[in-house]
Design an enzyme around this catalytic site. Structure first.
Site, short mmCIF file in Angstrom:
data_model
loop_
_atom_site.label_atom_id
_atom_site.label_comp_id
_atom_site.label_asym_id
_atom_site.label_seq_id
_atom_site.Cartn_x
_atom_site.Cartn_y
_atom_site.Cartn_z
N PHE A 204 0.85 -1.18 0.00
CA PHE A 204 0.00 0.00 0.00
C PHE A 204 0.89 1.23 0.00
O PHE A 204 1.71 1.41 0.90
CB PHE A 204 -0.94 0.01 1.22
CG PHE A 204 -1.80 1.24 1.27
CD1 PHE A 204 -2.83 1.41 0.36
CD2 PHE A 204 -1.57 2.23 2.22
CE1 PHE A 204 -3.63 2.55 0.39
CE2 PHE A 204 -2.38 3.37 2.26
CZ PHE A 204 -3.40 3.53 1.33
N GLU A 277 -2.85 2.61 -16.09
CA GLU A 277 -2.88 3.45 -14.89
C GLU A 277 -1.73 3.07 -13.95
O GLU A 277 -1.50 1.88 -13.69
CB GLU A 277 -4.21 3.26 -14.15
CG GLU A 277 -5.40 3.79 -14.94
CD GLU A 277 -6.68 3.91 -14.11
OE1 GLU A 277 -7.48 4.79 -14.42
OE2 GLU A 277 -6.86 3.13 -13.15
N ARG A 293 -10.67 0.90 -22.84
CA ARG A 293 -11.74 1.70 -23.42
C ARG A 293 -11.30 3.15 -23.51
O ARG A 293 -10.24 3.49 -23.02
CB ARG A 293 -12.97 1.62 -22.50
CG ARG A 293 -12.58 2.04 -21.08
CD ARG A 293 -13.75 2.20 -20.16
NE ARG A 293 -13.33 2.25 -18.77
CZ ARG A 293 -12.91 3.33 -18.12
NH1 ARG A 293 -12.83 4.49 -18.76
NH2 ARG A 293 -12.55 3.29 -16.85
P1 ADP Z 1 -10.46 0.05 -9.50
O1 ADP Z 1 -10.45 -0.85 -10.68
O2 ADP Z 1 -11.49 -0.34 -8.48
O3 ADP Z 1 -10.48 1.51 -9.86
P2 ADP Z 1 -7.59 0.30 -8.92
O4 ADP Z 1 -6.67 -0.85 -8.80
O5 ADP Z 1 -7.48 1.14 -10.14
O6 ADP Z 1 -9.08 -0.24 -8.71
O7 ADP Z 1 -7.42 1.22 -7.65
C1 ADP Z 1 -8.30 2.30 -7.41
C2 ADP Z 1 -7.66 3.32 -6.50
O8 ADP Z 1 -7.27 2.72 -5.25
C3 ADP Z 1 -6.38 3.92 -7.04
O9 ADP Z 1 -6.61 5.00 -7.93
C4 ADP Z 1 -5.71 4.35 -5.76
O10 ADP Z 1 -6.33 5.54 -5.30
C5 ADP Z 1 -6.05 3.25 -4.78
N1 ADP Z 1 -5.02 2.19 -4.79
C6 ADP Z 1 -5.02 1.06 -5.52
N2 ADP Z 1 -3.91 0.31 -5.29
C7 ADP Z 1 -3.20 0.99 -4.37
C8 ADP Z 1 -1.93 0.74 -3.71
N3 ADP Z 1 -1.20 -0.36 -3.94
N4 ADP Z 1 -1.50 1.68 -2.84
C9 ADP Z 1 -2.21 2.80 -2.58
N5 ADP Z 1 -3.39 3.07 -3.15
C10 ADP Z 1 -3.89 2.19 -4.05
#
Ligand code: ADP
Length: 457
Positions: A204, A277, A293
């Site tokens: 995290f 991303e 997309r």
């Molecule tokens: P979703 O498909 O639900 O959007 P993501 O994997 O893109 O999931 O994560 C969504 C958000 O969660 C990210 O934009 C970030 O804000 C937070 N997040 C995801 N992974 C992490 C990580 N390893 N550490 C900190 N924040 C994270």
């Protein structure tokens, strides 16, 4: 692959955006709507339109058989899914392919792979894209084995559902004692919401920025990266403001990342428009997911590259070759997008209803993508995004100045929009300095609420 009529399987501003691109290419565009959207401005911009069902999205915009029937009835040979709704639904993509139609996007196989985050990360790691450190593959069932994996990754960790999306199916764990319970709850949620029990664990990151790379690929093995976007200004995992380029990140770092993304596209046979991303912390990029997309914020890339990404997305779906080479992709100036939502800015409380009066801003460097007109209905059933204001200019300061002027010019009566929140951010010193983290907006709003309790709206 050849087609002359496109069914636009979406609503609102993105439906209008796609219809405009179709018409610019000389293609017929067929719009769809639910019963709640019969007066939608995108319907008038199209060559033909079909009502596909009642207001609830599950019975209209998410109803795959209704959309396929609409395509058949109108002689559409291609379907553009826009974003949201069925845009990343591999089963829908398969049905479109089975019906002998063209889905404007990657193949159903690639959509399926990228929708499974464990497989997506494996593919990215194999292709040399930097990923957030974490478990290799799915977490095992045994608690002791999970504890060992999390300890190796290092606390704090985040437990994620492989099939998760929309900010759901994630849980942060700060201490080993919380791990087992977090895994159990997330797994339960994953089964219920995504019908996929697989979980994985990642480090995290405490203060990352969200930086993403736009790609565009054809069916002939050509892949381009079109620069980055910084989408760190978020609230409840929803993007609020996006910009290109990302303030303060050296161009050489972006170029290296862009090259890795296009190499990954070639490795997985990606085609169409897509977004990688990343979280960016302490000078390091870490992949989190790929969106297969067009995205809401593609506009800021269009404004800084001069390209019409939606038109190119349709052209490559027709089998056309990308005519540009990477060296021809020139990025100039800066662009910022504010998402105008039908909601109270500070509380986020939705504000659907009849838009009695609408006046959009204009002038140099201002682009407004919107399906709003005076008298439009904003139904309560869907996403609250009603307009995107994009300011571009030679530099970031000029964009901010133009955006403030545009927000002041915007006139909305009958419903409430979040222009006040945007103005608050644009006037904030930390945003003005650039390079805020994904926690900036929520922290800033918390401080504002503490400073003057009771001024929620
Ligand atoms: P979703 O498909 O639900 O959007 P993501 O994997 O893109 O999931 O994560 C969504 C958000 O969660 C990210 O934009 C970030 O804000 C937070 N997040 C995801 N992974 C992490 C990580 N390893 N550490 C900190 N924040 C994270």
């Amino acid at each position: 692959m050849a087609f002359d009529t496109v069914l636009v399987a979406n609503r609102g501003e993105i439906a209008l955006r796609v219809i405009r691109a179709c018409r610019a290419l000389g293609l017929r565009a067929v719009a769809v709507c639910s019963d709640a959207d019969r007066g939608g401005a995108w319907l008038r911009a199209a060559d033909d339109s079909v009502c596909i069902g009642p207001a609830p999205a599950g019975r209209s915009y998410l109803d795959a058989p209704a959309l396929l029937l609409a395509a058949e009835a109108t002689g559409s040979q291609a379907i553009h899914p826009g974003y949201g709704f069925l845009a990343e639904n591999a089963a829908f993509a398969e049905e479109v392919e089975r019906a002998g139609l063209t889905l404007i996007g990657p193949s159903s196989g690639v959509i399926r792979m990228m929708g499974d985050k464990i497989r997506a990360k494996e593919a990215m790691r194999a292709a040399g894209v930097p990923c957030v450190p974490g478990s290799d593959g799915a977490l095992p069932a045994a608690a002791a084995a999970c504890e060992a994996i999390a300890a190796e990754v290092g606390y704090p960790v985040i437990i994620k559902a492989s099939g998760g999306g929309g900010g759901r199916g994630m849980r942060v764990v700060r201490e080993p004692a919380q791990l087992a319970a977090a895994i159990a709850t997330t797994r339960e949620e994953a089964v219920r919401a995504f019908a996929n029990p697989d979980l994985y664990v990642e480090k995290f990151l405490e203060h990352p920025r969200h930086v993403e790379i736009q790609v565009l690929c054809d069916h002939h093995g050509n892949a381009l990266w079109l620069g980055e976007r910084d989408c760190s200004v978020q609230r409840r995992h929803q993007k609020v403001i996006e910009e290109a380029p990302a303030p303060g990140i050296p161009a050489a770092e972006i170029a290296e990342l862009g090259e890795r993304c296009t190499a990954a596209c070639r490795a997985i046979g990606y085609r169409g428009a897509g977004t990688f991303e990343f979280l960016y912390e302490d000078g390091v990029f870490a992949f989190i997911e790929m969106n297969t997309r067009i995205q809401v914020e593609h506009t800021v890339t269009e404004e800084t590259t001069g390209l019409d990404i939606v038109r190119e997305q349709i052209r490559v779906a027709q089998g056309g070759r990308l005519t540009l080479k990477q060296a021809d992709v020139v990025r100039t100036g800066h662009a910022i997008e504010c998402r105008i939502n039908a909601e109270h800015g500070f509380t986020g409380q939705p504000s659907p209803g009849r838009l009695a009066y609408w006046h959009a801003p204009g002038g140099p460097g201002i682009r407004v993508d919107s399906h709003m007109v005076s008298g439009a209905e904003v139904p309560p059933h869907y996403d609250s995004l009603i307009a995107k204001i994009v300011a571009s200019g030679t530099d970031r300061a000029e964009c901010i100045a133009r955006m403030k002027s545009a927000l002041a010019e915007l006139r909305v009566e009958g419903i409430t929009v979040n222009a006040d929140l945007h103005m608050f951010i644009l006037e904030d010193a930390a945003f003005e300095a650039g390079g805020v983290t994904i926690h900036y907006l929520e922290e800033r709003l918390r401080r504002r609420a503490e400073a003057s309790p009771g001024t929620g709206s």
